[in-house]
Design a protein around this motif. Structure first.
Motif, PDB file in Angstrom:
ATOM      1  N   LYS A  92       3.362  -9.879  -7.691  1.00  0.00           N
ATOM      2  CA  LYS A  92       2.166 -10.670  -7.953  1.00  0.00           C
ATOM      3  C   LYS A  92       0.948 -10.115  -7.201  1.00  0.00           C
ATOM      4  CE  LYS A  92       0.227 -15.333  -7.410  1.00  0.00           C
ATOM      5  NZ  LYS A  92       0.525 -16.747  -7.088  1.00  0.00           N
ATOM      6  N   ASP A  93       1.110  -9.771  -5.930  1.00  0.00           N
ATOM      7  CA  ASP A  93      -0.025  -9.280  -5.138  1.00  0.00           C
ATOM      8  C   ASP A  93      -0.583  -7.969  -5.692  1.00  0.00           C
ATOM      9  OD1 ASP A  93       0.082 -11.421  -3.430  1.00  0.00           O
ATOM     10  OD2 ASP A  93       1.366 -10.416  -1.967  1.00  0.00           O
ATOM     11  N   LEU A  94       0.325  -7.108  -6.183  1.00  0.00           N
ATOM     12  CA  LEU A  94      -0.138  -5.857  -6.787  1.00  0.00           C
ATOM     13  C   LEU A  94      -0.987  -6.136  -8.012  1.00  0.00           C
ATOM     14  CD1 LEU A  94       2.782  -3.252  -6.785  1.00  0.00           C
ATOM     15  CD2 LEU A  94       0.893  -3.484  -5.194  1.00  0.00           C
ATOM     16  N   ALA A  95      -0.562  -7.105  -8.822  1.00  0.00           N
ATOM     17  CA  ALA A  95      -1.303  -7.428 -10.042  1.00  0.00           C
ATOM     18  C   ALA A  95      -2.697  -7.969  -9.715  1.00  0.00           C
ATOM     19  CB  ALA A  95      -0.522  -8.439 -10.869  1.00  0.00           C
ATOM     20  N   ILE A  96      -2.793  -8.777  -8.680  1.00  0.00           N
ATOM     21  CA  ILE A  96      -4.106  -9.307  -8.270  1.00  0.00           C
ATOM     22  C   ILE A  96      -5.010  -8.170  -7.813  1.00  0.00           C
ATOM     23  CG2 ILE A  96      -5.241 -10.709  -6.498  1.00  0.00           C
ATOM     24  CD1 ILE A  96      -2.847 -12.665  -6.795  1.00  0.00           C
ATOM     25  N   GLU A 115      -4.216   3.038 -17.917  1.00  0.00           N
ATOM     26  CA  GLU A 115      -2.801   2.666 -17.980  1.00  0.00           C
ATOM     27  C   GLU A 115      -1.938   3.741 -17.317  1.00  0.00           C
ATOM     28  OE1 GLU A 115       0.219   0.835 -21.324  1.00  0.00           O
ATOM     29  OE2 GLU A 115      -1.179   2.406 -21.936  1.00  0.00           O
ATOM     30  N   GLU A 116      -2.300   5.015 -17.546  1.00  0.00           N
ATOM     31  CA  GLU A 116      -1.560   6.115 -16.913  1.00  0.00           C
ATOM     32  C   GLU A 116      -1.656   6.025 -15.401  1.00  0.00           C
ATOM     33  OE1 GLU A 116      -1.512  11.010 -16.977  1.00  0.00           O
ATOM     34  OE2 GLU A 116      -2.741   9.908 -18.415  1.00  0.00           O
ATOM     35  N   TRP A 117      -2.859   5.722 -14.893  1.00  0.00           N
ATOM     36  CA  TRP A 117      -3.051   5.554 -13.448  1.00  0.00           C
ATOM     37  C   TRP A 117      -2.199   4.399 -12.917  1.00  0.00           C
ATOM     38  CZ3 TRP A 117      -5.509   1.071 -11.417  1.00  0.00           C
ATOM     39  CH2 TRP A 117      -5.705   1.084 -10.025  1.00  0.00           C
ATOM     40  N   ALA A 118      -2.169   3.292 -13.671  1.00  0.00           N
ATOM     41  CA  ALA A 118      -1.407   2.120 -13.233  1.00  0.00           C
ATOM     42  C   ALA A 118       0.097   2.402 -13.230  1.00  0.00           C
ATOM     43  CB  ALA A 118      -1.724   0.934 -14.131  1.00  0.00           C
ATOM     44  N   LEU A 119       0.582   3.102 -14.256  1.00  0.00           N
ATOM     45  CA  LEU A 119       2.004   3.421 -14.318  1.00  0.00           C
ATOM     46  C   LEU A 119       2.413   4.328 -13.167  1.00  0.00           C
ATOM     47  CD1 LEU A 119       2.453   3.944 -18.172  1.00  0.00           C
ATOM     48  CD2 LEU A 119       3.264   2.011 -16.804  1.00  0.00           C
ATOM     49  N   ASN A 120       1.520   5.245 -12.805  1.00  0.00           N
ATOM     50  CA  ASN A 120       1.795   6.089 -11.640  1.00  0.00           C
ATOM     51  C   ASN A 120       1.859   5.242 -10.372  1.00  0.00           C
ATOM     52  OD1 ASN A 120       1.953   8.869 -10.398  1.00  0.00           O
ATOM     53  ND2 ASN A 120       0.142   8.083  -9.345  1.00  0.00           N
ATOM     54  N   GLY A 121       0.990   4.214 -10.301  1.00  0.00           N
ATOM     55  CA  GLY A 121       1.017   3.306  -9.158  1.00  0.00           C
ATOM     56  C   GLY A 121       2.308   2.510  -9.083  1.00  0.00           C
ATOM     57  N   ILE A 122       2.823   2.143 -10.241  1.00  0.00           N
ATOM     58  CA  ILE A 122       4.105   1.427 -10.271  1.00  0.00           C
ATOM     59  C   ILE A 122       5.214   2.334  -9.722  1.00  0.00           C
ATOM     60  CG2 ILE A 122       5.874   0.487 -11.813  1.00  0.00           C
ATOM     61  CD1 ILE A 122       3.581  -0.588 -13.564  1.00  0.00           C
ATOM     62  N   SER A 123       5.183   3.612 -10.106  1.00  0.00           N
ATOM     63  CA  SER A 123       6.181   4.569  -9.592  1.00  0.00           C
ATOM     64  C   SER A 123       6.069   4.714  -8.079  1.00  0.00           C
ATOM     65  CB  SER A 123       5.988   5.937 -10.262  1.00  0.00           C
ATOM     66  OG  SER A 123       6.168   5.844 -11.655  1.00  0.00           O
ATOM     67  N   VAL A 124       4.820   4.755  -7.603  1.00  0.00           N
ATOM     68  CA  VAL A 124       4.591   4.851  -6.157  1.00  0.00           C
ATOM     69  C   VAL A 124       5.177   3.632  -5.454  1.00  0.00           C
ATOM     70  CG1 VAL A 124       2.807   4.799  -4.366  1.00  0.00           C
ATOM     71  CG2 VAL A 124       2.555   6.319  -6.332  1.00  0.00           C
ATOM     72  N   PHE A 125       4.935   2.445  -6.018  1.00  0.00           N
ATOM     73  CA  PHE A 125       5.437   1.200  -5.428  1.00  0.00           C
ATOM     74  C   PHE A 125       6.958   1.181  -5.414  1.00  0.00           C
ATOM     75  CE2 PHE A 125       7.009  -3.151  -6.044  1.00  0.00           C
ATOM     76  CZ  PHE A 125       6.477  -3.776  -4.918  1.00  0.00           C
ATOM     77  N   GLU A 126       7.585   1.618  -6.502  1.00  0.00           N
ATOM     78  CA  GLU A 126       9.050   1.608  -6.578  1.00  0.00           C
ATOM     79  C   GLU A 126       9.659   2.599  -5.599  1.00  0.00           C
ATOM     80  OE1 GLU A 126       9.567   2.315 -10.727  1.00  0.00           O
ATOM     81  OE2 GLU A 126       9.677   0.174 -11.231  1.00  0.00           O
ATOM     82  N   GLU A 127       8.935   3.689  -5.347  1.00  0.00           N
ATOM     83  CA  GLU A 127       9.403   4.681  -4.370  1.00  0.00           C
ATOM     84  C   GLU A 127       9.311   4.124  -2.952  1.00  0.00           C
ATOM     85  OE1 GLU A 127       7.679   8.851  -2.609  1.00  0.00           O
ATOM     86  OE2 GLU A 127       7.371   8.434  -4.739  1.00  0.00           O
ATOM     87  N   ASP A 128       8.205   3.438  -2.649  1.00  0.00           N
ATOM     88  CA  ASP A 128       7.999   2.839  -1.341  1.00  0.00           C
ATOM     89  C   ASP A 128       7.030   1.668  -1.491  1.00  0.00           C
ATOM     90  OD1 ASP A 128       7.425   2.105   1.256  1.00  0.00           O
ATOM     91  OD2 ASP A 128       7.198   4.149   1.995  1.00  0.00           O
ATOM     92  N   PRO A 129       7.516   0.414  -1.430  1.00  0.00           N
ATOM     93  CA  PRO A 129       6.645  -0.758  -1.638  1.00  0.00           C
ATOM     94  C   PRO A 129       5.421  -0.788  -0.720  1.00  0.00           C
ATOM     95  CG  PRO A 129       8.948  -1.417  -1.660  1.00  0.00           C
ATOM     96  CD  PRO A 129       8.924   0.028  -1.253  1.00  0.00           C
ATOM     97  N   ALA A 130       5.535  -0.204   0.482  1.00  0.00           N
ATOM     98  CA  ALA A 130       4.400  -0.231   1.418  1.00  0.00           C
ATOM     99  C   ALA A 130       3.213   0.569   0.898  1.00  0.00           C
ATOM    100  CB  ALA A 130       4.829   0.296   2.777  1.00  0.00           C
ATOM    101  N   LEU A 131       3.473   1.482  -0.051  1.00  0.00           N
ATOM    102  CA  LEU A 131       2.396   2.319  -0.576  1.00  0.00           C
ATOM    103  C   LEU A 131       1.699   1.699  -1.785  1.00  0.00           C
ATOM    104  CD1 LEU A 131       4.105   5.838  -0.455  1.00  0.00           C
ATOM    105  CD2 LEU A 131       2.805   4.670   1.317  1.00  0.00           C
ATOM    106  N   GLY A 132       2.286   0.636  -2.328  1.00  0.00           N
ATOM    107  CA  GLY A 132       1.742   0.044  -3.549  1.00  0.00           C
ATOM    108  C   GLY A 132       0.381  -0.602  -3.366  1.00  0.00           C
ATOM    109  N   ARG A 133       0.219  -1.427  -2.310  1.00  0.00           N
ATOM    110  CA  ARG A 133      -1.049  -2.139  -2.100  1.00  0.00           C
ATOM    111  C   ARG A 133      -2.230  -1.190  -1.930  1.00  0.00           C
ATOM    112  NH1 ARG A 133      -1.071  -7.582  -0.720  1.00  0.00           N
ATOM    113  NH2 ARG A 133      -3.321  -7.379  -0.953  1.00  0.00           N
ATOM    114  N   PRO A 134      -2.138  -0.208  -1.023  1.00  0.00           N
ATOM    115  CA  PRO A 134      -3.291   0.702  -0.890  1.00  0.00           C
ATOM    116  C   PRO A 134      -3.573   1.504  -2.158  1.00  0.00           C
ATOM    117  CG  PRO A 134      -1.441   1.439   0.450  1.00  0.00           C
ATOM    118  CD  PRO A 134      -1.100   0.067  -0.006  1.00  0.00           C
TER     119      PRO A 134
END
Length: 774
Positions: A92-96, A115-134
């Motif tokens: 939820k916080d990532l979506a906000i 959308e491509e940028w966002a999907l890459n961000g999802i991959s980053v988050f799945e690799e390490d959740p701490a990297l998703g917010r920044p």
């Protein structure tokens, strides 16, 4: 019971009740009212979808909807929202964060790229959740670099070095080329006009005007060439004697203007600002625009004539950018737009009135005779401005009563920072701001300095150096590692390189006399380190002489029935010591602390150490440089040049050492990165940075700029690793008697030593250096 979708009125009423007192409902209604029927239906479907999903998510969507709607169509809005829902299902916080920060990206990216940028961000988050917010809040370098790399665009970060060399090669001037993001006042991200502050050119962080990278790259090159033209061939100030005749003509034509006109500022005797001449016209805004068009055309003609080899490459892009301009509305606007076209050698493609055609027929010979020739000057542009203005006045006048929409310059041409920094550039001193929108000031002056945005001033001026009236040699941006987001913060710190100045070298001379016996001894020790020019190497398999001892041994071995060794030769091998050492001295405020039985400050102990060390290094012939550092906040890391690698030991060096004193904080990472930059340019087999410090890295900054404990330690450790990757070795010498764990955390892979008696540092430093380098 069958579910029934709410009507439009019911939906608006629902949004109003859920978001009472906020702008969400007003934003939604405002976008609805401006939309066509297709867009209308899509918005209603999207709003229902988000309200069903989560109230807070819907609220952030409504808050950012106007900005997104201004840059994409109905399908884009739905895809934008759909991507946000995908992210919401993950976190939820990532979506906000996505909805809060991504709407502005639609100005530069189409929705599929977003959308491509966002999907890459999802991959980053799945690799390490701490990297998703920044990533989704646009704070990580990885996120920004991904955006700039999309869709064939030219990302400034990737080509900035090429552009600097391009500018240097064309002009011989070291332009400082930076991203416009540094100004932190971007409002029109669709605009790619450079911003000019003296010899600094702020360029758009990314250009994607065309699908082809090379064409986007050419826009950057065209901008550089244009600004080089202004630096070489333009000026805001001219000699009063040369302009006297023109000013007399303007006054005699427009008698309503007083003879003693407004002056933009105190000028040297016999010098006048071009803004003061434009102030003589009844319609200053129009006269200023005419001058801007002509002067831009003149310097562009001269620079392209000077460098004909690049002209054909850039001319096509210049014409393409003209073709994207909107057709003008109004007679005066039509002529001004047409003047812009013919001023760079092209005929307007929009329909022209009979009156405009007649005026252009009279204008073309003026341009040919006065603007398009080698040796033309700003006076020619001013004179031609008068002739065109009077033609317009005769045909459309009186111009004093005419209002028109001020013409916007072509996108590749720069705007002076004095005009760019004003929220309403035409609110006061109208003609001055218009002139600056066309003709940037090539040298930074006091008036321009006052008009710079506060953030820009902080980044490029050292507070301490300014107070001391010391010279700032340059400003450099560096990334900083953030251990929380596990990524670099791009262009986060500014290092201001400063040349200290002092009138006296007494401290240096007194210390040299005080330690004369120690210096003599250390010179003797160091002379033993100095290699012989040639060294005789015995028992070699080949060489220029027979090794008699080895030959005799071989004979004896053969007599005894032993197969002799074939290493029977002598070889003289040239042996050279090739070491370059950079001494980095901490002069933070804590170095004022008194130590030892002599009660000397730590900074004085460091100075004594350097003075002894210099004598030893001079005797051995090693390459060396000395720098000190301190600073206040991430925007002002001060880097004091004491001695450069290619600088001879002189009284200047002695004075700079003598004047050193405790300053402020210890933001160590940027100082190390700047030292790496320095040492990387030196040709040597062995490269070493020796840090003299009294404590751990620390900065009093708070919030996001905080620099202490784990954050500071990790940034410093990563900076050292960056140097190691370039073959640079590190060693830390500290007088901190209670260092805790930070020394191990930072320097465990580099090496360090603790001097338990700071007063012994002058004697021990040369011995440590001998051990480190042999």
């Amino acid at each position: 019971m069958e579910h029934k979708d709410p009507t439009e009125e019911e939906l608006i009423e629902l949004i109003g009740s859920r978001f009472s007192g906020s702008t969400c409902c007003n934003n939604f209604i405002s976008v609805l009212e401006k939309s066509n029927s297709t867009y209308h239906a899509e918005l209603l479907i999207t709003a229902r979808m988000l309200l069903d999903k989560d109230l807070m998510l819907a609220g952030v969507f409504f808050e950012n909807l106007p900005e997104a709607a201004a840059n994409t169509g109905p399908d884009g809005i739905r895809k934008w929202a759909g991507t946000g829902i995908k992210i919401f299902d993950l976190d939820k916080d990532l979506a906000i964060d996505y909805f809060s920060f991504s709407a502005v990206l639609l100005k530069d990216l189409d929705v599929s790229e977003l959308e491509e940028w966002a999907l890459n961000g999802i991959s980053v988050f799945e690799e390490d959740p701490a990297l998703g917010r920044p990533y989704f809040s646009m704070k990580s370098k990885r996120s920004k670099e991904f955006i700039e790399g999309l869709n064939g665009s030219a990302a400034l970060n990737d080509i900035i070095s090429v552009l600097r060399y391009y500018a240097l090669g064309l002009s011989g001037v070291n332009f400082n080329i930076l991203s416009r993001r540094m100004l932190q006042m971007e409002e029109e991200t669709n605009s790619i006009n450079p911003v000019i502050a003296g010899k600094t050119i702020y360029l758009a962080p990314m250009i994607k005007r065309y699908g082809d990278f090379e064409d986007n790259f050419r826009i950057y090159k065209l901008s550089i060439m244009h600004e080089i033209g202004h630096v070489q061939f333009s000026s805001h100030k001219i000699e009063l004697d040369g302009a006297a005749g023109l000013m007399s003509d303007i006054r005699s034509r427009y008698t309503t203007t007083k003879k003693r006109t407004y002056l933009s500022g105190m000028q040297p005797e016999g010098i006048i600002d071009i803004a003061d001449i434009i102030a003589l016209y009844p319609n200053k805004a129009l006269a200023g625009t005419i001058l801007g068009i002509l002067e831009d055309a003149r310097v562009e003609y001269r620079i392209m004539e000077h460098y004909r080899g690049v002209r054909s490459d850039l001319e096509r892009i210049r014409y393409q950018m003209l073709l994207t301009r909107s057709a003008p509305k109004g007679n005066l606007e039509e002529f001004m737009e047409s003047l812009l076209w013919v001023s760079i050698g092209h005929e307007p493609v929009h329909n022209l009135s009979k009156g405009t055609k007649g005026l252009l027929d009279k204008t073309r010979p003026l341009l040919k005779d006065r603007i398009f020739h080698e040796g033309s000057s700003i006076l020619d542009s001013l004179d031609t401005t008068f002739r065109i203005y009077t033609m317009l006045d005769d045909q459309m006048g009186p111009l004093s009563q005419k209002e028109y929409e001020v013409l916007k310059n072509i996108d590749y041409r720069g705007v002076d920072i004095g005009a760019y920094s004003k929220k309403d550039p035409f609110s006061s001193n109208l003609h001055e701001n218009i002139i600056r929108n066309f003709i940037p000031e090539s040298e930074v002056e006091l008036t321009a300095e006052k008009e710079r945005p506060q953030e820009e001033k902080v980044k490029h001026h050292s507070t301490y150096a300014t107070d001391k009236n010391w010279k700032t040699l340059g400003s450099y941006m560096y990334d900083e590692w953030d251990d929380v987001i596990n990524d670099y913060k791009a262009d986060w710190c500014t290092v201001n390189e400063i040349e200290p100045f002092g009138m006296s070298s007494d401290y240096y001379k007194d210390a040299s006399e005080k330690y004369r016996h120690e210096i003599a001894l250390i010179k003797h020790v160091f002379n033993e380190m100095k290699p012989e020019t040639f060294r005789r190497m015995k028992e070699q398999t080949d060489g220029t002489e027979i090794d008699i001892d080895a030959f005799m041994d071989a004979l004896i071995q053969k007599k005894c029935g032993i197969n002799p060794d074939d290493r029977l030769y002598l070889r003289w091998d040239k042996h050279e010591r090739d070491v370059a050492t950079l001494f980095l001295i901490d002069v933070s405020y804590s170095t004022h602390k008194m130590v030892g039985y002599e009660e000397k400050s730590i900074v004085d102990v460091e100075k004594d150490s350097l003075i002894i060390m210099i004598q030893a290094l001079e005797s051995i012939g090693d390459k060396y440089a000395i720098y000190a550092f301190s600073g206040q906040t991430r925007d002002d890391v001060e880097y004091f040049v004491i001695k450069e690698f290619d600088e001879e030991l002189s009284d200047n060096v002695a004075r700079r050492i003598s004047v050193l004193e405790p300053v402020s904080n210890t933001r160590l990472g940027p100082a190390i990165r700047h030292s790496i930059r320095k040492l990387d340019k030196v040709d040597a087999k062995t490269k070493i940075i020796i840090l003299l410090s009294d404590g751990e890295p620390f900065d009093t900054s708070r919030g996001e700029s905080a620099y202490k404990e784990r954050i500071a330690e990790e940034d410093t450790r990563i900076a050292i690793k960056e140097g190691n990757a370039k073959g640079i070795h590190f060693f830390c010498i500290t007088v901190d008697l209670n260092p805790g764990k930070y020394l191990d955390n930072i320097f465990s892979d580099a090496g360090y030593t603790i001097i338990d008696d700071a007063g012994s540092l002058p004697e021990r430093l040369p011995m440590l250096y001998k051990r480190i380098t042999t």
